[in-house]
Design an enzyme around this catalytic site. Structure first.
Site, PDB file in Angstrom:
ATOM      1  CD1 TRP A 166     -18.939  -1.245  22.252  1.00 58.25           C
ATOM      2  CD2 TRP A 166     -17.181  -2.175  21.222  1.00 58.25           C
ATOM      3  NE1 TRP A 166     -18.163  -0.232  21.730  1.00 58.25           N
ATOM      4  CE2 TRP A 166     -17.070  -0.774  21.096  1.00 58.25           C
ATOM      5  CE3 TRP A 166     -16.184  -2.969  20.658  1.00 58.25           C
ATOM      6  CZ2 TRP A 166     -16.010  -0.159  20.429  1.00 58.25           C
ATOM      7  CZ3 TRP A 166     -15.140  -2.351  19.999  1.00 58.25           C
ATOM      8  CH2 TRP A 166     -15.063  -0.967  19.887  1.00 58.25           C
ATOM      9  CD  GLU A 172     -17.414   1.360  27.821  1.00 59.74           C
ATOM     10  OE1 GLU A 172     -16.561   2.257  27.898  1.00 59.74           O
ATOM     11  OE2 GLU A 172     -18.398   1.440  27.062  1.00 59.74           O
ATOM     12  CD  GLN A 231      -5.629   0.064  27.879  1.00 57.16           C
ATOM     13  OE1 GLN A 231      -6.166   0.303  28.944  1.00 57.16           O
ATOM     14  NE2 GLN A 231      -4.845  -0.960  27.714  1.00 57.16           N
ATOM     15  CG  LEU A 234      -4.549  -3.024  24.103  1.00 60.02           C
ATOM     16  CD1 LEU A 234      -5.648  -3.818  24.772  1.00 60.02           C
ATOM     17  CD2 LEU A 234      -5.120  -1.735  23.533  1.00 60.02           C
ATOM     18  N   GLY A 235      -0.669  -1.553  26.403  1.00 63.40           N
ATOM     19  CA  GLY A 235      -0.174  -0.750  27.521  1.00 63.40           C
ATOM     20  C   GLY A 235      -1.086  -0.865  28.730  1.00 63.40           C
ATOM     21  CE1 TYR A 281     -16.338   6.638  29.658  1.00 58.61           C
ATOM     22  CE2 TYR A 281     -15.387   4.434  29.850  1.00 58.61           C
ATOM     23  CZ  TYR A 281     -15.972   5.431  29.096  1.00 58.61           C
ATOM     24  OH  TYR A 281     -16.198   5.200  27.771  1.00 58.61           O
ATOM     25  CG  ASP A 323     -15.593  10.069  27.001  1.00 61.91           C
ATOM     26  OD1 ASP A 323     -16.342  11.079  26.941  1.00 61.91           O
ATOM     27  OD2 ASP A 323     -15.400   9.329  26.031  1.00 61.91           O
ATOM     28  CB  CYS A 383     -20.131  24.727  14.694  1.00 63.13           C
ATOM     29  SG  CYS A 383     -18.958  24.503  16.036  1.00 63.13           S
ATOM     30  CB  CYS A 390     -23.529  21.020  15.255  1.00 68.30           C
ATOM     31  SG  CYS A 390     -24.005  20.636  16.931  1.00 68.30           S
ATOM     32  CB  CYS A 404     -24.093  25.019  21.087  1.00 65.51           C
ATOM     33  SG  CYS A 404     -22.352  25.059  21.478  1.00 65.51           S
TER      34      CYS A 404
END
Ligand code: SF4
Length: 349
Positions: free
Chosen positions: A22, A35, A40, A78-79, A118, A136, A197, A200, A206
């Site tokens: 996508w 999306e 899920q 998928l539920g 979202y 999210d 970290c 990162c 941070c």
């Protein structure tokens, strides 16, 4: 700091973004489907569902012109089947009422049935470069660690604070990339356990890294207790066909399952025999247990504990369908799993 953060995160994205199908398109229909599927499921499983769904329904029109059974079959496993039903409802609405023109702003997209903040933010930013941040679990985690935000992420009152923070950091350009970058970064670098970290590229900004408090974040309040529900299914066969019934409401609405007795507590064999005796208006009912241990199935708010019983009923059962092949009937994964596990032991399928 704001510009710096968005630049760093976009730089990271340019070098590390995942190649996902996508991401090759800005077609809002395809982004919408991706999306909803990804809400899920994990990326690997979601990708195969996405590819199957798009090859079966390549355009909004093809989805709008399909029937619910076909869509539920593609969604099987998928539920959260209400999401599939909402996809179909909204596809028909766009096709019939909006002249097949997908809405182009956040405030219009969020009016579609089944689309929340979202998804509307993701579609508006990715397809139309609108400055709408997504939230999210990944974004919550990254922001709470970088800024040492103490607001519990599972309280709805924290939502506004995180949303404003995400928006204040968002670049005016490449809004869609920025959103996807934050989500990818959260899932690949700033992971729930063992965040990377050491390698990162935003560690110097941070706060939790600087203060050595990384694993304190994100903050959560204790969860609501997850309820347990007991499902006792009966396997009723006749002429090598098995009885299934269409589910009338709830999360599995319009899917099929074996007839069931649902209770808040574990029921005795005697109780179940009486229950099905009454249900089928029969003078005599005998049941025998197939799976000795409960099969547990976890939903977000509920744990289902299921048992399956063979049943003998004296009279004819009128309600439901006797089928020998389940292929054309969308069923919850729980039924499919049971069938897979027991089909060799039972001569019913
Ligand atoms: Fe996350 Fe660690 Fe990077 Fe901070 S330094 S953003 S905690 S990975």
């Amino acid at each position: 700091m704001c510009m710096k953060f968005s630049e760093l995160i976009l730089n990271w994205y340019d070098e590390n973004k995942r190649n996902l199908p996508w991401r090759l398109t800005k077609d809002p229909y395809k982004i919408w489907i991706s999306e909803i599927i990804l809400q899920q499921t994990r990326i690997a499983q979601g990708t195969s569902y996405y590819n199957r769904f798009i090859s079966r329904f390549p355009t909004l029109e093809s989805l709008a012109n399909s029937d619910e059974n076909d869509v539920l079959l593609m969604w099987q496993g998928l539920g959260y089947y209400s999401r599939a039903r909402n996809l179909l409802f909204s596809a028909k609405h766009i096709h019939n009422d909006l002249g097949s023109k997908f809405p182009v702003t956040y405030s219009e997209i969020i009016k579609l049935k089944g689309v929340g903040d979202y998804t509307a933010s993701a579609i508006a930013s990715i397809c139309f470069e609108e400055q709408t941040p997504v939230l999210d679990g990944n974004v919550y985690r990254v922001l709470s660690r970088i800024f040492e935000l103490e607001n519990p992420i599972n309280l709805s009152s924290s939502r506004k604070i995180f949303k404003e923070k995400a928006k204040s950091l968002m670049s005016a350009k490449r809004c869609g990339d920025y959103n996807q970058a934050l989500m990818d970064f959260g899932s690949l670098v700033c992971k729930p356990q063992k965040p990377l970290c050491g390698s990162c590229n935003v560690s110097k900004l941070c706060k939790s890294f600087i203060n050595n408090t990384v694993l304190k974040y994100p903050v959560k309040t204790s969860k609501n207790k997850i309820k347990t529900q007991y499902h006792d299914y009966i396997i009723l066969t006749k002429d090598r066909k098995t009885l299934i019934v269409k589910i009338e409401d709830g999360i599995w609405k319009n899917l099929y399952r074996f007839p069931v007795c649902i209770s808040e507590k574990k029921q005795s064999k005697l109780y179940l025999q009486e229950y099905f005796k009454k249900k089928y208006n029969s003078s005599k009912v005998k049941i025998s247990l197939i799976n000795q241990k409960f099969i547990n199935h976890k939903l977000s708010h509920l744990t289902l504990k299921s048992r399956f019983w063979n049943i003998n009923i004296e009279n004819n059962v009128a309600k439901g369908l006797f089928v020998s092949d389940f292929t054309d009937f969308p069923m919850p994964q729980l039924m499919r799993n049971f069938r897979e596990k027991y089909k060799t032991k039972l001569s019913i399928f």
